[in-house]
Design an enzyme around this catalytic site. Structure first.
Site, short mmCIF file in Angstrom:
data_model
loop_
_atom_site.label_atom_id
_atom_site.label_comp_id
_atom_site.label_asym_id
_atom_site.label_seq_id
_atom_site.Cartn_x
_atom_site.Cartn_y
_atom_site.Cartn_z
N HIS A 57 27.85 -14.15 -13.37
CA HIS A 57 28.13 -13.75 -14.41
C HIS A 57 26.78 -12.82 -14.89
O HIS A 57 26.84 -11.84 -15.44
CB HIS A 57 28.38 -14.54 -15.38
CG HIS A 57 29.97 -15.42 -15.08
ND1 HIS A 57 30.86 -14.81 -14.76
CD2 HIS A 57 30.09 -16.84 -15.20
CE1 HIS A 57 31.79 -15.54 -14.72
NE2 HIS A 57 31.28 -16.91 -14.80
N ASP A 80 36.13 -8.33 -12.12
CA ASP A 80 36.61 -9.56 -11.53
C ASP A 80 35.49 -9.87 -10.31
O ASP A 80 35.16 -9.08 -9.62
CB ASP A 80 37.99 -9.65 -10.98
CG ASP A 80 38.46 -11.16 -10.60
OD1 ASP A 80 38.04 -12.11 -10.93
OD2 ASP A 80 39.55 -11.00 -10.02
N LEU A 133 30.20 7.68 -26.03
CA LEU A 133 31.40 6.79 -25.61
C LEU A 133 31.87 5.77 -26.51
O LEU A 133 30.83 5.15 -27.27
CB LEU A 133 30.47 6.13 -24.18
CG LEU A 133 31.39 5.04 -23.29
CD1 LEU A 133 32.23 5.74 -22.50
CD2 LEU A 133 30.43 4.01 -22.76
C1 FPP Z 1 35.39 -12.57 -13.70
O1 FPP Z 1 34.99 -13.29 -12.61
C2 FPP Z 1 34.65 -12.16 -14.93
C3 FPP Z 1 34.71 -12.92 -15.90
C4 FPP Z 1 35.44 -13.73 -16.31
C5 FPP Z 1 34.10 -12.54 -17.27
C6 FPP Z 1 33.31 -11.15 -17.04
C7 FPP Z 1 31.79 -11.43 -17.92
C8 FPP Z 1 30.83 -10.68 -17.60
C9 FPP Z 1 30.73 -9.49 -16.81
C10 FPP Z 1 29.73 -11.18 -18.23
C11 FPP Z 1 29.77 -11.14 -19.87
C12 FPP Z 1 30.22 -10.36 -20.53
C13 FPP Z 1 29.63 -9.52 -21.59
C14 FPP Z 1 30.39 -8.46 -22.30
C15 FPP Z 1 28.25 -10.11 -21.95
P1 FPP Z 1 35.33 -14.51 -12.15
O2 FPP Z 1 34.51 -15.87 -12.83
O3 FPP Z 1 36.80 -14.85 -12.55
O4 FPP Z 1 35.12 -14.54 -10.66
P2 FPP Z 1 35.98 -15.33 -9.54
O5 FPP Z 1 37.35 -15.04 -9.94
O6 FPP Z 1 35.29 -14.79 -8.36
O7 FPP Z 1 35.83 -16.84 -9.77
#
Ligand code: FPP
Length: 248
Positions: A39, A22, A133
């Protein structure tokens, strides 16, 4: 099903670590960058974390990469997240395979674009005999939806007379979850300082230790993983009983 003690290279390690990645958006906003940049950096943090988990001898790493609820985000962000997933699999699959990583995917696949389904299936099939893993990607995943899917399959068995309602036990329901063969997570880590599970592994989290880390996901790295594991090792797990399962 849960095996809490696992002697890794650095002493007792969690067998299964699950992570809610997150804070990508906040990481980007703090730097005046578009959310997609957060991201992108999140994918880099993921690469580092997979390597670190593998080196440490952790057996299973589950990551929450796209939730059933993420479809309510703006279309442009959904497109960005989907293309990052596509790129991750296309660019990293060969390396993951070479590193003996077995990739599994949990979540609802039926309504996904055919090319994404194809990539996920290819990743699982290529790596299915690896015994390093296990990387579980929770994609289009929601825990309540997963439990409802399991309940539906049980209901069909009852309706067809292959099972009676009395035979429905937690163990049997557990066998209908998306990855029934894996141990429950010993520890669930959430970055960005938020302290909730957000529909992630609700069934499997019954006895998981929860570790909340105050850094945003793009800043997560090997020392952060090691610190979270050290925090887990300081906890005393009782599984509802009296005997401590982890010594200090
Ligand atoms: C949360 O940050 C993260 C996500 C919704 C997606 C996580 C995705 C990645 C790390 C990249 C894509 C994954 C793969 C497997 C390629 P948020 O956008 O909710 O952050 P915020 O709460 O600060 O807005």
């Amino acid at each position: 099903m849960t095996q809490p003690l696992h002697a890794g290279r650095e002493g007792y390690l969690p067998l299964h670590v699950a992570i809610i990645m997150d804070g990508n958006g906040r990481w980007a906003a703090a730097r005046g960058l578009p959310r997609v940049e957060g991201h992108r950096r999140g994918v880099e943090a993921l690469r580092k974390t997979v390597r670190a988990a593998s080196d440490l001898g952790i057996r299973v790493l589950t990551i929450f990469s796209f939730s059933s609820e993420n479809w309510s985000r703006p279309q442009s962000e959904i497109r960005d997240l989907l293309s990052l997933l596509r790129r991750f699999i296309r660019n990293d699959l060969a390396n993951l395979h070479k590193s003996n990583v077995r990739l599994r995917v949990i979540g609802e696949r039926e309504n996904l674009a055919p090319d994404i389904r194809g990539l996920l299936e290819e990743a699982e099939s290529l790596t299915r005999h690896n015994d390093g893993l296990t990387l579980v990607v929770a994609f289009n995943y929601g825990a309540r939806q997963e439990i409802a899917r399991a309940a539906r399959r049980l209901a069909i068995e009852v309706a067809e007379g292959r099972l009676t309602a009395d035979e429905i036990t937690p163990e049997r329901l557990g066998r209908y979850l998306d990855e029934p063969g894996l141990p429950d997570p010993d520890v669930i880590i959430r970055t960005s300082g938020e302290q909730r599970l957000s529909n992630f592994l609700l069934w499997q989290a019954a006895y998981s230790e929860l570790v909340f880390v105050p850094v945003n996901w793009p800043d997560f790295d090997r020392p952060a993983l090691e610190n979270a594991i050290a925090e887990y090792r300081r906890r005393e797990r009782r599984f509802g009983g009296l005997i401590a399962q982890i010594g200090s």
